[in-house]
Design a protein around this motif. Structure first.
Motif, mmCIF file in Angstrom:
data_model
loop_
_atom_site.group_PDB
_atom_site.id
_atom_site.type_symbol
_atom_site.label_atom_id
_atom_site.label_comp_id
_atom_site.label_asym_id
_atom_site.label_seq_id
_atom_site.Cartn_x
_atom_site.Cartn_y
_atom_site.Cartn_z
ATOM 1 N N ASP A 96 59.564 36.515 72.932
ATOM 2 C CA ASP A 96 58.246 35.840 72.691
ATOM 3 C C ASP A 96 58.880 34.361 71.970
ATOM 4 O O ASP A 96 59.478 35.006 70.896
ATOM 5 C CB ASP A 96 57.650 36.693 70.631
ATOM 6 C CG ASP A 96 56.483 35.935 70.949
ATOM 7 O OD1 ASP A 96 55.852 35.242 71.517
ATOM 8 O OD2 ASP A 96 56.163 36.537 69.850
ATOM 9 N N LEU A 97 58.400 33.743 72.432
ATOM 10 C CA LEU A 97 58.611 31.862 72.128
ATOM 11 C C LEU A 97 58.431 31.900 70.982
ATOM 12 O O LEU A 97 57.486 30.845 71.069
ATOM 13 C CB LEU A 97 59.124 31.309 73.519
ATOM 14 C CG LEU A 97 60.046 31.820 74.440
ATOM 15 C CD1 LEU A 97 59.383 30.460 75.188
ATOM 16 C CD2 LEU A 97 61.523 31.564 73.684
ATOM 17 N N THR A 98 58.292 31.889 70.020
ATOM 18 C CA THR A 98 57.697 31.997 68.922
ATOM 19 C C THR A 98 58.743 30.114 68.150
ATOM 20 O O THR A 98 59.165 30.104 68.954
ATOM 21 C CB THR A 98 58.037 33.073 67.838
ATOM 22 O OG1 THR A 98 59.629 32.876 67.242
ATOM 23 C CG2 THR A 98 57.777 34.074 67.651
ATOM 24 N N PRO A 99 57.514 29.772 67.468
ATOM 25 C CA PRO A 99 58.434 28.530 66.940
ATOM 26 C C PRO A 99 59.571 28.624 66.592
ATOM 27 O O PRO A 99 60.939 27.649 66.509
ATOM 28 C CB PRO A 99 57.118 27.959 65.940
ATOM 29 C CG PRO A 99 55.949 28.892 66.281
ATOM 30 C CD PRO A 99 56.633 29.925 67.163
ATOM 31 N N GLU A 100 59.816 29.551 65.607
ATOM 32 C CA GLU A 100 60.940 30.316 64.697
ATOM 33 C C GLU A 100 62.624 30.019 66.049
ATOM 34 O O GLU A 100 63.150 29.649 65.553
ATOM 35 C CB GLU A 100 60.656 31.297 64.040
ATOM 36 C CG GLU A 100 60.145 30.565 63.041
ATOM 37 C CD GLU A 100 58.825 30.916 63.392
ATOM 38 O OE1 GLU A 100 58.011 30.872 62.433
ATOM 39 O OE2 GLU A 100 58.549 31.393 63.978
#
Length: 323
Positions: free
Chosen positions: A272-276
């Protein structure tokens, strides 16, 4: 009318002159062709000239073919003018399927049906690109590795309506250009090059997401380890050597009974390419970039590839002389 002799083509047209299209322009010019380049972009000509300014000294070091000259380039923003008299058309417009489909409809109107048209698409099957063509039999994927003027390999694969004779012609043409041609008999999304490199990139993202590796560590793993080895031999030859005297066969036999790759393979296709996570990757990537400009990194990459290519050729010559 018959097609031109693929080994004696004199004039090519390049449609689109971005990073890949401009790289093709450099490749054709250094190989001694007359090149007509078309791009409607406002700053397209300036971009192409800058690309050639950077590429040409590199190509001079590699060795220009007879007749090679930047003066053989004709840039135009008139597509009809660009393809007039072309004996091969290389399309490299942006990676947008509908844009490519429309471009091929336009080229169908302007280019005689015996002239082959190749696409540098990074992933779209030619079957999808040629779907509205009047002459789909002459269309073929010609997918390079960036930068096209320096990396020898090019993938060639047709669509459902591509004439096999066009594949033969394209292979001969690009061999005459100086390419190492990888002819694919079946279409797959992404072709071979991108499927392999994306699989590796996906695994790298998983390791970073799990906080088990950094961008710099992964880059070191490839540039100082696997990449150097892969410049000499691919994974199958590598595993053949790694299996000792028993060779690749024993490794594959054991693979059939023991899934020795299982501990290394991630279960999900992409983290999951989260902003973090994106922020972490980009921050770590800055450590690798280390303040270098793109131009500087391109120069360093080109110099390294030249050294590897010359070293590999010298090693092959030396080995042949010992036989």
């Amino acid at each position: 009318m018959s097609r031109p002799d693929p080994k004696n083509v004199k004039r090519v047209a390049c449609i689109g002159t971005g990073t890949i299209g401009g790289g093709f322009v450099a490749q054709f010019l250094c190989s001694g062709y007359d090149v007509a380049a078309y791009d409607p972009g406002k700053d397209a000509r300036d971009f192409l000239e800058r690309l050639l300014d950077q590429a040409w000294p590199v190509l001079e070091k590699v060795g220009l073919k007879p007749g090679a000259s930047r003066s053989r380039l004709h840039f135009t923003q008139d597509i009809e003018e660009a393809v007039a008299g072309a004996e091969f058309v290389q399309e490299s417009v942006p990676e947008d399927l509908e844009l490519k489909v429309r471009m091929y409809e336009k080229l169908d109107e302007l280019v005689p049906p015996q002239i082959v048209i190749g696409s540098s698409t990074a992933g779209f099957p030619m079957t999808d690109i040629q779907k509205r063509c009047k002459f789909p039999e002459r269309t073929v994927v010609t997918h390079p590795v960036n930068p096209p003027y320096l990396i020898p390999l090019i993938e060639v694969v047709g669509g459902e309506k591509t004439d096999p004779a066009v594949l033969d012609w394209t292979v001969e043409f690009y061999e005459a250009v100086g390419k190492r041609v990888l002819r694919m008999e079946k279409e797959i999304y992404g072709f071979m090059i991108n499927r392999l490199q994306v699989a590796l990139f996906r695994e790298a993202l998983h390791m970073i997401a799990a906080d088990r590796a950094t961008v710099a560590q992964i880059d070191d793993c490839l540039t100082h380890g696997l990449g150097l080895r892969w410049a000499c031999m691919g994974p199958f030859a590598t595993f053949h050597l790694g299996a000792g005297d028993s060779g690749l066969r024993s490794l594959l036999d054991s693979y059939g009974t023991v899934d020795w790759c299982a501990p290394y393979v991630t279960e999900s296709p992409l983290p999951d390419l989260t902003p973090e996570l994106l922020d972490r990757i980009l921050q770590q990537a800055q450590e690798v970039i280390d303040g270098r400009t793109i131009s500087k990194m391109v120069d360093e990459r080109n110099a390294t590839i030249i050294g590897l290519l010359k070293l590999r050729e010298a090693s092959r010559v030396a080995a042949s002389q010992k036989q």
